[in-house]
Design an enzyme around this catalytic site. Structure first.
Site, PDB file in Angstrom:
ATOM      1  CG  HIS A 276      37.238  41.098  46.713  1.00  0.00           C
ATOM      2  ND1 HIS A 276      36.173  41.795  46.674  1.00  0.00           N
ATOM      3  CD2 HIS A 276      37.281  39.941  47.812  1.00  0.00           C
ATOM      4  CE1 HIS A 276      35.181  41.224  47.669  1.00  0.00           C
ATOM      5  NE2 HIS A 276      35.642  40.389  48.223  1.00  0.00           N
TER       6      HIS A 276
ATOM      7  NE  ARG B 203      37.894  37.105  56.551  1.00  0.00           N
ATOM      8  CZ  ARG B 203      36.671  37.379  56.275  1.00  0.00           C
ATOM      9  NH1 ARG B 203      35.880  36.908  57.276  1.00  0.00           N
ATOM     10  NH2 ARG B 203      35.999  37.760  55.103  1.00  0.00           N
TER      11      ARG B 203
ATOM     12  CB  CYS C 255      32.973  38.527  47.895  1.00  0.00           C
ATOM     13  SG  CYS C 255      33.552  37.459  49.279  1.00  0.00           S
TER      14      CYS C 255
HETATM   15  N1  GLN Z   1      30.943  38.544  54.429  1.00  0.00           N
HETATM   16  C1  GLN Z   1      31.345  37.531  53.671  1.00  0.00           C
HETATM   17  C2  GLN Z   1      32.171  36.534  54.104  1.00  0.00           C
HETATM   18  O1  GLN Z   1      32.849  36.871  55.020  1.00  0.00           O
HETATM   19  C3  GLN Z   1      31.692  38.102  52.211  1.00  0.00           C
HETATM   20  C4  GLN Z   1      32.769  38.782  52.323  1.00  0.00           C
HETATM   21  C5  GLN Z   1      33.297  39.591  51.279  1.00  0.00           C
HETATM   22  O2  GLN Z   1      32.426  40.185  50.552  1.00  0.00           O
HETATM   23  N2  GLN Z   1      34.690  39.851  50.900  1.00  0.00           N
HETATM   24  O3  GLN Z   1      32.382  35.327  53.396  1.00  0.00           O
END
Ligand code: GLN
Length: 245
Positions: A195, A130, A96
């Site tokens: 993740h 998101r 990520c």
């Molecule tokens: N800040 C980055 C995003 O929001 C990565 C987030 C993360 O590592 N889960 O895409």
């Protein structure tokens, strides 16, 4: 295999550790030790000078925009050494936020551009929604496709250039929720939005990375089979919940 030790570098463990991503280090280490392969883990923090060519496995976890901002400059100072290690086949897993900064840039929703290393051909720009949820991905490892499950939570949408994806989305969003790709792969550098942490319930991936690290050292990549009943059951639960089975 008691005469080999693998060295693991964990980069920015205090900044890039969303959703227990350090569990990937634990899975890699334990699956080595269960086969008699010794592992040393070095945590590398901001400002600490090291040589990546000494590493057999490098891990970068996920992080919010704030943490990415904090470590981007330090990461960029390591570009040439990382480039040489990538070209030399260092096995790397970047999740990520760590993944995003290996590309050209990460542009946040506010329009702020965090420069990436530009070592891998992709760029990332934050979207208004998101991309969150459980995800299943088909990933090609020698001789078969494994169905891998994980969890994603990112605003960044990544678009690949001349680089292979890590896998194909079976359920969930993946790189950008549109093109069906998940992550990226260049040589032995593996990038993913998954993740979970990713490796504990996907033992085939962990073993693949261990084999690559051993083979890069000129060692036999054979790994004695382990009883993966618990890990496989955890993966099957997620795959069935996502109706992949
Ligand atoms: N800040 C980055 C995003 O929001 C990565 C987030 C993360 O590592 N889960 O895409």
């Amino acid at each position: 295999m008691t005469d080999v030790m693998l060295t693991v570098y964990h980069l920015y463990p205090d900044l890039l550790n969303l959703y227990g991503d350090r569990g990937n280090i634990i899975a890699f280490r334990r699956r080595c030790e269960w086969r008699g392969i010794a592992v040393q883990v070095r945590e590398i923090n901001l400002g600490e000078r090291i040589d990546f060519t000494d590493a057999d496995f490098l891990f970068l976890g996920g992080g919010s925009d704030r943490e990415q901002d904090l470590m981007a400059e330090d990461l960029s100072s390591r570009r040439a050494n990382l480039r040489d290690a990538f070209e030399d086949g260092m096995v790397t897993l970047a999740i990520c936020g760590g993944y995003q900064l290996l590309g050209r840039y990460y542009r946040s929703l506010s329009g702020r551009v965090i420069p990436g290393l530009d070592l891998l051909d992709f760029y990332t720009q934050a979207g208004t929604t998101r991309l969150i949820g459980n995800v299943a991905v088909g990933i090609s490892v020698p001789g078969r496709i494994v169905h891998v499950s994980g969890f994603e939570n990112h605003s960044g949408q990544t678009f690949l250039g001349e680089i292979k994806p890590f896998g194909r989305v079976l359920s969930g969003h993946g790189n950008n929720g549109a093109d069906g790709t998940e992550g990226a792969r260049y040589k032995n550098v593996f990038c993913s939005y998954m993740h979970g942490p990713l490796l504990p319930k996907n033992p085939a991936l962990t073993d693949y990375f261990i084999r690559l690290a051993l083979e890069r050292r000129g060692r036999d990549g054979f790994l004695a089979p382990l009883d993966d009943g618990f890990e496989d059951a955890a993966n099957q639960v997620m795959l069935s919940r996502l109706k992949i089975l």
